[in-house]
Design an enzyme around this catalytic site. Sequence first.
Site, PDB file in Angstrom:
ATOM      1  N   CYS A 141     -43.461  52.657 -58.392  1.00 21.35           N
ATOM      2  CA  CYS A 141     -43.381  53.173 -57.131  1.00 21.35           C
ATOM      3  C   CYS A 141     -42.079  53.774 -56.771  1.00 21.35           C
ATOM      4  O   CYS A 141     -41.960  54.626 -55.862  1.00 21.35           O
ATOM      5  CB  CYS A 141     -43.808  51.936 -55.978  1.00 21.35           C
ATOM      6  SG  CYS A 141     -42.657  50.515 -56.023  1.00 21.35           S
ATOM      7  N   GLU A 174     -45.504  47.126 -49.302  1.00 21.01           N
ATOM      8  CA  GLU A 174     -44.824  47.680 -50.129  1.00 21.01           C
ATOM      9  C   GLU A 174     -45.517  48.977 -51.102  1.00 21.01           C
ATOM     10  O   GLU A 174     -46.385  48.393 -51.727  1.00 21.01           O
ATOM     11  CB  GLU A 174     -44.153  46.763 -51.288  1.00 21.01           C
ATOM     12  CG  GLU A 174     -42.930  47.512 -51.982  1.00 21.01           C
ATOM     13  CD  GLU A 174     -43.149  47.888 -53.387  1.00 21.01           C
ATOM     14  OE1 GLU A 174     -43.274  49.174 -53.377  1.00 21.01           O
ATOM     15  OE2 GLU A 174     -43.066  47.111 -54.094  1.00 21.01           O
TER      16      GLU A 174
END
Length: 514
Positions: free
Chosen positions: A301, A267
Amino acid sequence: MSNNFGIQEALKQLGIKEINSGTSTGSKWLSNDGEVISSYSPVDGQLIGKIHATTASQYEQIVQSSADAFKTWRLMPAPKRGEIVRQIGEELRKYKESLGKLVSYEMGKSYQEGLGEVQEMIDICDFAVGLSRQLHGLTMHSERPNHRMYEQYHPLGIVGIISAFNFPVAVWSWNAMLAWVCGDVCIWKASEKTPLCSIACQNIINNVFSKNNVPEGVSCIVNGDYKIGELMTSDKRVPLVSATGSIRMGKKVGAAVGARLGRALLELGGNNAIIISENADLNVAITGALFGAVGTCGQRCTSTRRLIIHESKYEEVKNKLASAYKQLRIGNPLDENNHVGPLIDKDAVAMYLNAIEEIGKQGGKVLVEGGVLTGEEYESGCYVKPVIAEASNDLQIVQEETFAPILYIMKYKELDEAVAIQNGVVQGLSSAIMTTNMREAENFLSHAGSDCGIANVNIGTSGAEIGGAFGGEKETGGGRESGSDAWKVYMRRQTNTINYGKDLPLAQGIKFDL
Ligand code: UN1
């Protein structure tokens, strides 16, 4: 300043000492052999505590202990493991304020967002409890008579978790809670920028584990820099490594795990855009863009990095955003009057300043000026002003993920063009369109629309719920964590075919008679 907002009480409640071992198999903390890592708060620059990094020989002990624990943990029925995770959720509810405070103080996000992060942990616990009774595979019809075929999921073994500073507790819990109900054991390497969060979580877990006689080794903690991560990524005894962080880091992790044909769940970075259409409800659009761009000081993110605005709304959005930016209160994130806290450290500040310089050099135009704040309240040197810049999508600096509150705005005429801009980056995590027009929304969500793992309508790019699978495409790494069927990556799938007849017919009708 160091005892502001009850932080000392929180540290005490969470069992954080001045000097902590950074290595644990559960209730046991290994001796303080490794080098010292000091954790300074970006909030006030104060030293919060120190930990000792894990040495290579301690890493061996940890792997041994978790391999042993796996042998018994996997035998416990999944719903019983779920019951233990349920109790962890209860314990987290008790520690929500103190852990939220530590997250805020060690990482710098607002206290509200710190609480939100602990809430994500509680949510994933609840999710995992239900999941512990639903780890089911399919049954399919066999082509052969008197045969039965089905698939089942077995635990994998040791799961290595490498987490980032920006979500110092939640992302670990997404992995650990699922892994535990699946029957796996975990070794967690926290970010060296937020090591105390890992100590606090281990202490909270331990209250539950010891009550339930969970063996040492089910929840292990290692700490240190990339070297300890490398031990894990190259270790065949760790079948799954789940890593959150930069694309640069992810490429190394993916290569090391791939070289031994292990499984990596990655990720990585995002370069998330919101398209603001001519049919947008601007109240929704501005609020969504604002939280997306400046929340967590631009260090999610999923943070909004680009706004792609219809030319007819461009001036209005630009002006509204600029005036909203003027109202932002930047300061101590534990003070709930403030919206924006500091960046994680001075390296992050240097990267932010460098990006602003590049915007100018590469032909972009800064509209809302940045800068580092000075004065007593800002003495850590990590407080910066959120920036808005006009820049075209093809600038190198726009193509990169700068982990800071810098928002690039750009214009479009036709929706196809906006979607092409949105997709025109190497990252593929999160995306959104602001529109009240059904055709635009559906086009954005269609196969010809957003290429990201997450695509929202009238919601910003950040702040996903745990119930959906979380992750992204392209250089974001392709992994999926938390909800939906993300659990499957934590298990190995086995297809079973059983013959209950008296003959042995071969599949595909092959004859093999003597
Ligand atoms: C991250 O930034 O690594 O969707 C995770 C969000 C949060 C998780 C972010 N639920 O913004």
